[in-house]
Design a protein around this motif. Structure first.
Motif, PDB file in Angstrom:
ATOM      1  N   MET A  82     108.326  37.931  79.177  1.00 47.74           N
ATOM      2  CA  MET A  82     107.530  38.532  80.250  1.00 47.74           C
ATOM      3  C   MET A  82     106.932  37.437  81.119  1.00 47.74           C
ATOM      4  N   SER A  83     107.053  37.579  82.448  1.00 43.81           N
ATOM      5  CA  SER A  83     106.489  36.604  83.373  1.00 43.81           C
ATOM      6  C   SER A  83     104.995  36.783  83.487  1.00 43.81           C
ATOM      7  N   ALA A  84     104.337  35.760  84.027  1.00 39.24           N
ATOM      8  CA  ALA A  84     102.884  35.835  84.219  1.00 39.24           C
ATOM      9  C   ALA A  84     102.527  36.923  85.215  1.00 39.24           C
ATOM     10  N   GLU A  85     103.368  37.093  86.248  1.00 41.51           N
ATOM     11  CA  GLU A  85     103.086  38.127  87.251  1.00 41.51           C
ATOM     12  C   GLU A  85     103.214  39.513  86.644  1.00 41.51           C
ATOM     13  N   ALA A  86     104.207  39.695  85.734  1.00 41.05           N
ATOM     14  CA  ALA A  86     104.411  41.008  85.133  1.00 41.05           C
ATOM     15  C   ALA A  86     103.270  41.391  84.207  1.00 41.05           C
ATOM     16  N   ALA A  87     102.545  40.408  83.712  1.00 37.50           N
ATOM     17  CA  ALA A  87     101.423  40.680  82.811  1.00 37.50           C
ATOM     18  C   ALA A  87     100.093  40.628  83.523  1.00 37.50           C
ATOM     19  N   ALA A  88     100.101  40.882  84.833  1.00 40.59           N
ATOM     20  CA  ALA A  88      98.872  40.746  85.624  1.00 40.59           C
ATOM     21  C   ALA A  88      97.824  41.743  85.205  1.00 40.59           C
ATOM     22  N   ALA A  89      98.225  42.962  84.867  1.00 42.11           N
ATOM     23  CA  ALA A  89      97.245  43.983  84.503  1.00 42.11           C
ATOM     24  C   ALA A  89      97.498  44.419  83.073  1.00 42.11           C
ATOM     25  N   VAL A  90      96.807  43.835  82.110  1.00 40.22           N
ATOM     26  CA  VAL A  90      96.958  44.184  80.712  1.00 40.22           C
ATOM     27  C   VAL A  90      95.630  44.658  80.174  1.00 40.22           C
ATOM     28  N   ILE A  91      95.689  45.486  79.140  1.00 44.68           N
ATOM     29  CA  ILE A  91      94.473  45.983  78.519  1.00 44.68           C
ATOM     30  C   ILE A  91      93.989  44.919  77.559  1.00 44.68           C
ATOM     31  N   CYS A  92      92.887  44.258  77.886  1.00 45.14           N
ATOM     32  CA  CYS A  92      92.411  43.153  77.069  1.00 45.14           C
ATOM     33  C   CYS A  92      91.088  43.473  76.401  1.00 45.14           C
ATOM     34  N   GLU A  93      90.528  44.633  76.651  1.00 48.43           N
ATOM     35  CA  GLU A  93      89.223  44.920  76.097  1.00 48.43           C
ATOM     36  C   GLU A  93      88.962  46.408  76.148  1.00 48.43           C
ATOM     37  N   SER A  94      87.946  46.806  75.428  1.00 49.18           N
ATOM     38  CA  SER A  94      87.489  48.192  75.487  1.00 49.18           C
ATOM     39  C   SER A  94      86.055  48.204  75.960  1.00 49.18           C
ATOM     40  N   MET A  95      85.636  49.331  76.513  1.00 49.11           N
ATOM     41  CA  MET A  95      84.286  49.438  77.046  1.00 49.11           C
ATOM     42  C   MET A  95      83.843  50.889  76.932  1.00 49.11           C
ATOM     43  N   GLU A  96      82.615  51.094  76.503  1.00 49.48           N
ATOM     44  CA  GLU A  96      82.094  52.440  76.330  1.00 49.48           C
ATOM     45  C   GLU A  96      81.168  52.869  77.461  1.00 49.48           C
ATOM     46  N   SER A  97      80.491  51.927  78.116  1.00 49.62           N
ATOM     47  CA  SER A  97      79.570  52.311  79.190  1.00 49.62           C
ATOM     48  C   SER A  97      79.369  51.152  80.143  1.00 49.62           C
ATOM     49  N   MET A  98      79.017  51.489  81.391  1.00 49.55           N
ATOM     50  CA  MET A  98      78.634  50.536  82.415  1.00 49.55           C
ATOM     51  C   MET A  98      77.252  50.934  82.921  1.00 49.55           C
ATOM     52  N   GLU A  99      76.733  50.159  83.839  1.00 48.82           N
ATOM     53  CA  GLU A  99      75.504  50.563  84.505  1.00 48.82           C
ATOM     54  C   GLU A  99      75.771  51.801  85.365  1.00 48.82           C
ATOM     55  N   ARG A 100      74.734  52.545  85.687  1.00 50.35           N
ATOM     56  CA  ARG A 100      74.897  53.709  86.549  1.00 50.35           C
ATOM     57  C   ARG A 100      75.493  53.301  87.892  1.00 50.35           C
ATOM     58  N   GLU A 101      76.205  54.208  88.510  1.00 46.16           N
ATOM     59  CA  GLU A 101      76.833  53.907  89.795  1.00 46.16           C
ATOM     60  C   GLU A 101      75.764  53.551  90.834  1.00 46.16           C
ATOM     61  N   PRO A 102      75.896  52.409  91.486  1.00 47.46           N
ATOM     62  CA  PRO A 102      74.905  52.045  92.514  1.00 47.46           C
ATOM     63  C   PRO A 102      75.042  52.929  93.743  1.00 47.46           C
ATOM     64  N   GLN A 103      73.915  53.326  94.302  1.00 45.43           N
ATOM     65  CA  GLN A 103      73.942  54.168  95.493  1.00 45.43           C
ATOM     66  C   GLN A 103      74.378  53.378  96.723  1.00 45.43           C
ATOM     67  N   GLU A 104      74.079  52.089  96.754  1.00 49.63           N
ATOM     68  CA  GLU A 104      74.485  51.224  97.849  1.00 49.63           C
ATOM     69  C   GLU A 104      75.415  50.147  97.302  1.00 49.63           C
ATOM     70  N   GLY A 105      76.120  49.481  98.197  1.00 45.05           N
ATOM     71  CA  GLY A 105      77.057  48.459  97.769  1.00 45.05           C
ATOM     72  C   GLY A 105      78.490  48.938  97.880  1.00 45.05           C
ATOM     73  N   ASN A 106      79.423  48.126  97.381  1.00 48.16           N
ATOM     74  CA  ASN A 106      80.842  48.420  97.547  1.00 48.16           C
ATOM     75  C   ASN A 106      81.522  48.831  96.250  1.00 48.16           C
ATOM     76  N   VAL A 107      80.761  49.268  95.228  1.00 49.30           N
ATOM     77  CA  VAL A 107      81.330  49.706  93.953  1.00 49.30           C
ATOM     78  C   VAL A 107      81.224  51.220  93.855  1.00 49.30           C
ATOM     79  N   GLU A 108      82.340  51.881  93.545  1.00 51.28           N
ATOM     80  CA  GLU A 108      82.394  53.339  93.472  1.00 51.28           C
ATOM     81  C   GLU A 108      83.020  53.757  92.142  1.00 51.28           C
TER      82      GLU A 108
END
Length: 655
Positions: A82-108
């Motif tokens: 497998m090339s480095a480009e082909a492995a660009a998006a791999v599942i490397c971790e798990s996550m159960e929660s993030m911070e609440r969605e910010p009302q302002e900013g560029n994260v949705e």
């Protein structure tokens, strides 16, 4: 991330959990996601069929008995090839929660986007347009995450359908969607997608980064490696492409302000060579890029400290990258530059270089010393050592909303260690909203360099602080030695060495001026729209804080004042309610320029220095040469209590 302390102190725990999961996560192949630039891992069929569930507009996968998803990664026989480009998006971790969605900013956050109706699609497109405006052309979408930050995740089919809808939304706005990474959620998989506006007519995302640090720490080499895409040979190959003068090449030390650019296309790939044969010119890089980074390489030797301070104040960078040699530790000039960056309120990025030649115990000492300084009272930064992709993405999202986060990259310009993580981080950080972004405001262009080009004439370079300029504008140049402004005509304009028809707020540019001699130009002058009615001042009032002085400061004290592109010796002619100032004192002080009037802007931060004496301040009053006076309202005039720069003074003094 929110800026309050209770939220911020959870970051190290989250990063530790991510790092532990990355260490035991297998490498997985990936296949192309329909309509998107990045790739999505192939998955096994579910052990239980999907069931209808709640959500915005579709179904979700059924969780297993332990609350986790029954979907498991399928390991391909072709992993070894497998090339480095082909492995660009791999599942490397798990996550159960993030911070609440910010009302302002560029994260949705979006749980799912499955086959929305036409009215719903138009609403989503309008929402994306607003997020892109907040990020000045960029937005980060978390697919599979609820608004409260719960990382639920989606099945493979639901995630593919949501990404298809997201791609349709992006195309409607002329943007490109790129999957940055996929992570494991509670019930399925989550995709982090970068949406970037495609550039048109030279309108690209411009991020300026000032590169500072002690002499011989590897600043110019790092800039050369990042901009050229080629590793250094250990003997100065990369830095030779950055230096401006012959004596810099001979000595290996920067003595001037050098600017180099790095271009990234809509998918985040480096733009630097044409057909693998030759390096591109600046104009070609800009034309092929959606996001351009301007690295401002500054001098590290103590002899050139005035040049370094001028570059940090006059070039108005979005971020400051502090380069620390891993085998040298945090030396005095590094602390000096760090103190200036803190005084000017620039977000900080740290690059620890030469890790390939540094013993492990010395590297640990350097990191411990750097962490101690960043955590000290007043500096109050949160150091995060970036070791994995998840760390880089988390740090980039945190930088957008919390200036306390200080990512640390362990780099080698010879072996290329962690350079991919630094590029990923840079690809995600947005430009700061520090300038007036209204293009219809009266134009104000601050000049930081002047040239005289044979066959062209007088040329000025600088930064558009506010407003916009075209060749049809009538502008004023000044102030001259008597404080007057002269009408001039623009002959041509260029941005990143590419001809443009308009310069907008925050962009750097060069202007060729008609019928002007070289001796009529100097650094610190401005080009202003006649509607601005600019006026020069000989005296000004500032709220100041003395960072370090060995004895006392009194009337007639003569430091050098740096304020935007202005650099001139001044003397103190008055102090309100005080006779002398000592280290740590605050006061309202009246300065008078020693040689000529200058153009200053109210509420602008300034630095004054004389030898190892340093202080910061804010312009709160202007005595114009025509006898008038302008002043900030009292509620805006005071420096913030507990300024972060005050603690840096103690570290500089200790050095």
């Amino acid at each position: 991330f929110q800026s309050n302390f209770s939220d911020c102190k959870r970051i190290p725990t989250m990063l530790a959990n991510q790092a532990a999961h990355c260490a035991r996560a297998p490498s997985i192949p990936s296949c192309a996601a329909e309509g998107l630039d990045s790739r999505i891992p192939m998955l096994e069929e579910p052990t239980q069929g999907p069931v209808d569930g709640g959500g915005e507009s579709g179904s979700t996968a059924s969780a297993g008995q332990n609350g986790r998803s029954p979907y498991k990664p399928r390991i391909s026989d072709e992993d070894d090839n497998m090339s480095a480009e082909a492995a660009a998006a791999v599942i490397c971790e798990s996550m159960e929660s993030m911070e609440r969605e910010p009302q302002e900013g560029n994260v949705e956050y979006k749980y799912q986007l499955i086959a929305p109706c036409e009215s719903r699609l138009q609403h989503l497109i309008t929402q994306m347009k607003w997020r892109l405006q907040e990020g000045q052309g960029e937005a980060l979408y978390e697919i599979g995450v609820s608004d409260d930050g719960t990382c639920r995740g989606l099945s493979e089919d639901d995630l593919a359908a949501s990404l298809e809808t997201l791609n349709k939304m992006s195309k409607a706005l002329g943007a490109t969607a790129t999957v940055i990474r996929r992570i494991q959620g509670k019930e399925g998989f989550i995709a982090e997608v970068l949406v970037r506006q495609a550039c048109s007519d030279g309108d690209f995302i411009d991020v300026r980064i000032a590169v500072v640090g002690n002499v011989d720490s590897g600043k110019s080499t790092l800039v050369g490696v990042l901009t050229s895409g080629k590793l250094d040979n250990g003997r100065g190959l990369a830095r030779s492409k950055v230096f401006r003068h012959r004596h810099e090449i001979e000595s290996g030390r920067t003595s001037s302000i050098s600017q180099q650019i790095m271009g990234l296309d809509a998918g985040g790939k480096l733009v630097h060579v044409a057909n693998g044969l030759r390096e591109l010119e600046w104009s070609e890089i800009v034309a092929a890029s959606s996001k351009v980074f301007t690295f401002i390489d500054l001098a590290g030797h103590e002899r050139y400290i005035k040049t370094t301070v001028s570059g940090m104040t006059g070039c108005v960078p979005d971020y400051t990258m502090v380069v620390v040699g891993s085998n040298m530790g945090v030396l005095r000039m590094t602390k000096e530059h760090l103190g200036v960056a803190l005084a000017l309120k620039y977000p900080l990025i740290f690059a620890v270089t030469k890790v390939d030649m540094c013993p492990e115990n010395i590297l640990k000492q350097t990191l411990d010393e750097l962490t101690k300084i960043l955590k000290s009272t007043g500096v109050n930064k949160m150091p995060v050592v970036v070791k994995h992709e998840g760390d880089a993405v988390l740090a980039a999202k945190s930088m957008a909303g919390d200036a306390r986060v200080a990512p640390i990259f362990l780099l080698s310009s010879v072996t290329g260690q962690s350079l991919d993580l630094l590029r990923l981080f840079l690809n995600l950080i947005p430009p700061r909203k520090a300038l007036d972004s209204n293009p219809d405001a009266p134009a104000e262009f601050h000049i930081d360099d002047t040239f005289y080009v044979a066959g062209v004439g007088a040329v000025v370079a600088g930064t558009m602080l506010r407003g916009s300029l075209t060749l049809r504008n009538s502008v004023l140049l000044g102030p001259d030695g008597h404080g007057h402004f002269t009408p001039v005509q623009l002959k041509s304009m260029m941005n990143k060495r590419m001809p443009v028809s308009r310069v907008t707020p925050g962009q750097t540019a060069t202007f060729a001026l008609k019928k002007l001699r070289k001796n009529q130009l100097r650094k610190g002058m401005i080009l202003a729209d006649a509607a601005l009615q600019p006026k020069a001042c000989m005296r000004f009032v500032a709220e100041v804080l003395v960072l370090h002085h060995p004895t006392t400061i009194g009337p007639n004290y003569q430091p050098v004042v740096h304020c935007l592109t202005v650099r001139q010796a001044s003397k103190i002619v008055g102090m309100e309610d005080r006779e002398v100032l000592r280290t740590g004192d605050r006061a309202r002080v009246t300065f008078e320029f020693m040689y000529r009037p200058e153009y200053l802007v109210l509420a602008t931060r300034l630095i004054f220095r004389e030898g190892r004496t340093k202080g910061i301040g804010k312009v709160v009053g202007l005595h114009y040469t025509d006898g008038s006076y302008a002043e900030l309202p009292k509620d805006e005039a005071a420096l913030p209590a507990g300024s972060s720069a005050s603690s840096s003074s103690s570290s500089c003094a200790a050095a």
